[in-house]
Design a protein around this motif. Structure first.
Motif, PDB file in Angstrom:
ATOM      1  N   ALA A  26       0.855  -1.188   0.000  1.00  0.00           N
ATOM      2  CA  ALA A  26       0.000   0.000   0.000  1.00  0.00           C
ATOM      3  C   ALA A  26       0.889   1.235   0.000  1.00  0.00           C
ATOM      4  O   ALA A  26       1.659   1.465   0.926  1.00  0.00           O
ATOM      5  CB  ALA A  26      -0.916   0.000   1.216  1.00  0.00           C
ATOM      6  N   LYS A  49      -4.255   2.055  -1.795  1.00  0.00           N
ATOM      7  CA  LYS A  49      -4.428   2.154  -0.350  1.00  0.00           C
ATOM      8  C   LYS A  49      -5.305   1.034   0.199  1.00  0.00           C
ATOM      9  O   LYS A  49      -6.173   0.513  -0.499  1.00  0.00           O
ATOM     10  CB  LYS A  49      -5.069   3.501   0.009  1.00  0.00           C
ATOM     11  CG  LYS A  49      -4.204   4.672  -0.377  1.00  0.00           C
ATOM     12  CD  LYS A  49      -4.818   5.972   0.063  1.00  0.00           C
ATOM     13  CE  LYS A  49      -3.892   7.124  -0.299  1.00  0.00           C
ATOM     14  NZ  LYS A  49      -4.216   8.326   0.439  1.00  0.00           N
ATOM     15  N   ARG A  50      -5.067   0.726   1.461  1.00  0.00           N
ATOM     16  CA  ARG A  50      -5.916  -0.222   2.160  1.00  0.00           C
ATOM     17  C   ARG A  50      -7.231   0.470   2.524  1.00  0.00           C
ATOM     18  O   ARG A  50      -7.263   1.663   2.795  1.00  0.00           O
ATOM     19  CB  ARG A  50      -5.203  -0.714   3.424  1.00  0.00           C
ATOM     20  CG  ARG A  50      -3.985  -1.561   3.058  1.00  0.00           C
ATOM     21  CD  ARG A  50      -3.029  -1.746   4.197  1.00  0.00           C
ATOM     22  NE  ARG A  50      -3.607  -2.518   5.285  1.00  0.00           N
ATOM     23  CZ  ARG A  50      -2.951  -2.789   6.401  1.00  0.00           C
ATOM     24  NH1 ARG A  50      -1.717  -2.356   6.586  1.00  0.00           N
ATOM     25  NH2 ARG A  50      -3.523  -3.494   7.347  1.00  0.00           N
TER      26      ARG A  50
END
Length: 152
Positions: A26, A49-50
């Motif tokens: 990420a 991104k998470r």
């Protein structure tokens, strides 16, 4: 020959558990796309991104008109596929007056070891309350559902 502009859109589906098996992936990714036989290459940066999620709840207190607003910040763990508590993060408590479309930040909190925050409020006007996490380099932003209070 005249110059022309071509716009292309594309989607690359990603399954985090299969395609992103490690949380450290990420971050910002550098992407290059080459078009056709002319070998024109365009470079760009894409944020990978998470996913974050903010839960909210309310509990009445023993004091009339006061409520405890609770929040819980979670984020996806790509390695296990489960959500985990996200501790030590800044979360904003926001209010939107009934009839308005704009939220204002009332206070800022840091999530505890279990990813939780608690605030006591005494609504003085009708409106909506929510928690908001702005995101960071590795985790996306999240907002909780709205909680409505009749301030009278």
């Amino acid at each position: 020959m005249s110059a022309s502009t071509v716009t292309c859109d594309g989607t690359i589906p990603v399954n985090p558990q299969e395609d992103l098996p490690r949380n450290y992936l990420a971050d910002d990714w550098n992407v290059a796309v080459t078009a056709g036989s002319t070998s024109i290459t365009q470079h760009s940066t894409v944020a990978v991104k998470r996913q974050a999620r903010l839960l909210s709840g309310v509990v009445a207190t023993t004091e009339p008109g006061k409520y405890k607003l609770r929040g819980s910040l979670l984020r996806t763990d790509w390695e296990s596929g489960a959500e985990q508590d996200y501790s030590g993060r800044t979360v904003k408590l926001q209010f939107r007056k009934e009839g308005s479309t704009t939220y204002s930040t009332v206070d800022t909190f840091t999530t505890n070891d279990a990813g939780r925050v608690v605030a006591t409020v005494q609504p003085s006007e009708d409106g909506y309350w929510r928690w908001s996490f702005g995101g960071n380099q590795t985790t996306g932003a999240a907002k909780s559902t709205e909680l409505y209070f009749d301030g009278v």
